[in-house]
Design a protein around this motif. Structure first.
Motif, PDB file in Angstrom:
ATOM      1  N   LEU A 219      -4.132   3.557  -3.073  1.00 28.50           N
ATOM      2  CA  LEU A 219      -2.798   2.728  -3.023  1.00 28.50           C
ATOM      3  C   LEU A 219      -2.498   2.359  -1.712  1.00 28.50           C
ATOM      4  CD1 LEU A 219      -0.523   1.669  -4.500  1.00 28.50           C
ATOM      5  CD2 LEU A 219       0.792   3.622  -3.955  1.00 28.50           C
ATOM      6  N   PRO A 220      -2.701   3.300  -0.443  1.00 35.65           N
ATOM      7  CA  PRO A 220      -2.177   2.854   0.960  1.00 35.65           C
ATOM      8  C   PRO A 220      -3.139   1.737   1.302  1.00 35.65           C
ATOM      9  CG  PRO A 220      -2.385   5.296   0.803  1.00 35.65           C
ATOM     10  CD  PRO A 220      -2.853   4.688  -0.642  1.00 35.65           C
ATOM     11  N   LEU A 221      -4.370   1.675   0.585  1.00 36.92           N
ATOM     12  CA  LEU A 221      -5.067   0.423   1.040  1.00 36.92           C
ATOM     13  C   LEU A 221      -4.906  -0.944   0.369  1.00 36.92           C
ATOM     14  CD1 LEU A 221      -8.696   2.198   1.417  1.00 36.92           C
ATOM     15  CD2 LEU A 221      -6.964   1.806   3.235  1.00 36.92           C
ATOM     16  N   TRP A 222      -4.323  -0.744  -0.835  1.00 39.67           N
ATOM     17  CA  TRP A 222      -4.037  -1.848  -1.621  1.00 39.67           C
ATOM     18  C   TRP A 222      -2.765  -2.223  -2.107  1.00 39.67           C
ATOM     19  CZ3 TRP A 222      -8.538  -4.080  -0.301  1.00 39.67           C
ATOM     20  CH2 TRP A 222      -9.362  -3.258  -0.458  1.00 39.67           C
ATOM     21  N   VAL A 223      -1.685  -1.461  -1.483  1.00 39.49           N
ATOM     22  CA  VAL A 223      -0.439  -1.727  -2.066  1.00 39.49           C
ATOM     23  C   VAL A 223       0.174  -3.078  -2.178  1.00 39.49           C
ATOM     24  CG1 VAL A 223       0.843  -1.035   0.063  1.00 39.49           C
ATOM     25  CG2 VAL A 223       1.883  -0.657  -2.086  1.00 39.49           C
ATOM     26  N   MET A 224      -0.411  -3.744  -0.959  1.00 39.40           N
ATOM     27  CA  MET A 224       0.182  -5.204  -0.883  1.00 39.40           C
ATOM     28  C   MET A 224      -0.300  -6.185  -1.526  1.00 39.40           C
ATOM     29  SD  MET A 224       2.890  -4.949   1.193  1.00 39.40           S
ATOM     30  CE  MET A 224       3.416  -3.821   2.355  1.00 39.40           C
ATOM     31  N   ASP A 225      -1.656  -5.615  -2.229  1.00 31.04           N
ATOM     32  CA  ASP A 225      -2.463  -6.503  -3.230  1.00 31.04           C
ATOM     33  C   ASP A 225      -1.717  -6.482  -4.674  1.00 31.04           C
ATOM     34  OD1 ASP A 225      -3.954  -7.671  -1.260  1.00 31.04           O
ATOM     35  OD2 ASP A 225      -5.444  -5.772  -1.431  1.00 31.04           O
ATOM     36  N   LYS A 226      -0.784  -5.383  -4.908  1.00 25.30           N
ATOM     37  CA  LYS A 226      -0.442  -5.500  -6.067  1.00 25.30           C
ATOM     38  C   LYS A 226       0.732  -6.418  -6.663  1.00 25.30           C
ATOM     39  CE  LYS A 226      -1.855  -1.006  -7.067  1.00 25.30           C
ATOM     40  NZ  LYS A 226      -2.709  -0.763  -8.058  1.00 25.30           N
ATOM     41  N   PRO A 227       0.839  -6.921  -7.823  1.00 24.19           N
ATOM     42  CA  PRO A 227       1.740  -7.678  -8.357  1.00 24.19           C
ATOM     43  C   PRO A 227       2.982  -7.609  -7.668  1.00 24.19           C
ATOM     44  CG  PRO A 227       0.423  -7.182 -10.221  1.00 24.19           C
ATOM     45  CD  PRO A 227      -0.080  -6.136  -9.191  1.00 24.19           C
ATOM     46  N   ASP A 228       3.515  -6.559  -7.821  1.00 21.28           N
ATOM     47  CA  ASP A 228       4.931  -5.885  -7.088  1.00 21.28           C
ATOM     48  C   ASP A 228       4.812  -4.917  -6.573  1.00 21.28           C
ATOM     49  OD1 ASP A 228       7.444  -5.048  -6.799  1.00 21.28           O
ATOM     50  OD2 ASP A 228       8.103  -5.785  -8.845  1.00 21.28           O
TER      51      ASP A 228
ATOM     52  N   ALA B 218       5.446  -0.743  -7.255  1.00 24.30           N
ATOM     53  CA  ALA B 218       4.241   0.273  -7.211  1.00 24.30           C
ATOM     54  C   ALA B 218       4.383   1.385  -6.284  1.00 24.30           C
ATOM     55  CB  ALA B 218       2.899  -0.517  -6.813  1.00 24.30           C
ATOM     56  N   LEU B 219       4.949   1.167  -5.082  1.00 25.92           N
ATOM     57  CA  LEU B 219       5.112   2.230  -4.116  1.00 25.92           C
ATOM     58  C   LEU B 219       6.375   3.228  -4.674  1.00 25.92           C
ATOM     59  CD1 LEU B 219       4.582   3.780  -1.424  1.00 25.92           C
ATOM     60  CD2 LEU B 219       6.040   1.810  -0.311  1.00 25.92           C
ATOM     61  N   LEU B 220       7.423   2.358  -4.994  1.00 29.34           N
ATOM     62  CA  LEU B 220       8.613   3.318  -5.451  1.00 29.34           C
ATOM     63  C   LEU B 220       8.036   4.341  -6.682  1.00 29.34           C
ATOM     64  CD1 LEU B 220      11.773   1.105  -4.911  1.00 29.34           C
ATOM     65  CD2 LEU B 220      10.765   2.823  -3.409  1.00 29.34           C
ATOM     66  N   ALA B 221       7.199   3.525  -7.536  1.00 27.48           N
ATOM     67  CA  ALA B 221       6.721   4.685  -8.775  1.00 27.48           C
ATOM     68  C   ALA B 221       5.977   5.735  -8.175  1.00 27.48           C
ATOM     69  CB  ALA B 221       6.066   3.672  -9.600  1.00 27.48           C
TER      70      ALA B 221
END
Length: 378
Positions: free
Chosen positions: A131-140, A144-147
């Motif tokens: 996730l730290p590498l791809w969080v900004m590529d998520k649709p939201d 994603a981070l808060l979850a």
């Protein structure tokens, strides 16, 4: 809680491979040379473990945090063994983190028992290690981070990601480190660095995650009148009926097992299971229409199962409490064997391999009832 005596930071890689297939299977699992020129998964994992323990931040962690991070490094790519394939000339491992979470949970429940909280923290680190590498590529990215922050210490997650990059041979290392630094800043911005993301209320949290287009995590939904529904979740023999007798004895029960017994239908009769579920839902609707509280008693061991129920209950403005019930592995086996209708061992193991422990955003309230008392996952 100290680690099981058969798994600790001083144990050699060869010893681990001799004890556990999950570790020995990493040998020979190839990786894309663009991202992992260092070699197979076994080589990469050993390098990540060494990187974790060499981080300056590692020495500042508590012993418990060090243990959690070390085991997470050991298991972070455990299911590349089952997901790796060649696709258009590239080596890919789609879904290895998601499947790795299930394997990690099984491994740390059955083979190397840890406390519930430690096990779930490690399972979440395995699930979100990218996730730290791809969080900004998520649709939201925000959602994603808060979850993730509801399940995992984002600081430990960033350290694992940093060690993961250090354990690679690739040309874009600095770009990856920059992404991890951005992840840390984003966590601080959303107030979920080293702590669970704050929400005004349980209703606000559930509404934010459950409503597809919600963007304001501070929005407080208008309270609607509805039932209070307790949804039990747990493998057969974990003690769901005991929980009901002790804590829900005065509430109506919608029980799939009771309906099967009433209609002389065996649990393995797949053709009749759909009919049983529909009968149970009709029974639940009667309570929902009258805004009466009730208990839904079934295994509900996967997110998909639970989502179907929660969608139904929420349409009636119900407040949903998920209660996950668990006892240690040996006790679970004893309790199942003592039942009038014991579940076959092979069926038990198959269900255990599919177990998805409920996450905090799934309902208005999620209770983890472990060995007869409420516990937390963070």
């Amino acid at each position: 809680m100290m680690l099981h005596k058969k798994l600790h930071t001083e144990m050699s890689w060869e010893h681990l491979c001799g004890l556990y297939d999950e570790i020995s299977d990493m040998a020979g699992v190839m990786q894309d040379p663009i991202h992992h020129a260092e070699g197979d998964v076994a080589i990469h994992t050993q390098r990540v473990i060494n990187s974790v323990t060499s981080l300056p931040e590692y020495e500042t962690l508590t012993e418990r945090e060090q243990q959690i991070l070390w085991i997470s490094a050991l298991l972070h790519d455990v299911e590349k063994r089952s997901t790796t394939r060649e696709e258009e000339g590239r080596i890919v491992s789609p879904g290895h983190a998601r499947k790795g979470e299930l394997t990690t949970r099984l491994f740390l429940y059955e083979k190397v028992p840890l406390s519930f909280a430690d096990r779930e923290q490690i399972a979440a680190l395995v699930r979100f290690h990218g996730l730290p590498l791809w969080v900004m590529d998520k649709p939201d990215p925000k959602k994603a981070l808060l979850a993730a922050s509801l399940r995992v210490d984002c600081y430990l997650l960033a350290l694992l990601a940093k060690a993961d990059v250090l354990g690679r041979d690739c040309e874009d290392k600095q770009a990856l480190f920059d992404k991890i630094a951005l992840f840390a800043l984003y966590c601080e911005e959303l107030n979920c660095w080293r702590k669970v993301a704050p929400f005004p209320s349980d209703d606000a949290r559930f509404h934010y995650f459950y409503t597809e287009n919600s963007t304001d995590c501070n929005y407080e939904p208008y309270p609607e009148k509805g039932s209070e529904v307790t949804v039990l979740c747990g493998l057969p023999g974990m003690g769901k009926d005991t929980f009901i007798r002790q804590h829900c004895a005065d509430l109506p029960i919608v029980s799939l097992d009771d309906l099967r017994r009433q209609h002389n239908i065996k649990p393995d009769n797949r053709d009749a299971n759909g009919w049983i579920v529909q009968q149970a839902k009709e029974q639940a609707r009667l309570y929902l229409r009258e805004h009466k509280p009730f208990v839904w008693n079934a295994t509900n061991i996967t997110r998909k199962m639970r989502d179907q129920l929660i969608s139904l209950f929420y349409r009636y403005n119900a407040k949903i409490r998920l209660v996950y019930i668990e006892v240690p592995y040996a006790q679970w086996q004893r309790q199942n064997n003592a039942r009038n209708e014991a579940v076959p061992v092979k069926v038990m193991e198959r269900m255990l391999s599919k177990l998805e422990v409920p996450t905090p955003e799934e309902a208005h309230e999620v209770i983890y009832w472990i060995e007869g008392q409420s516990q937390t996952i963070l």
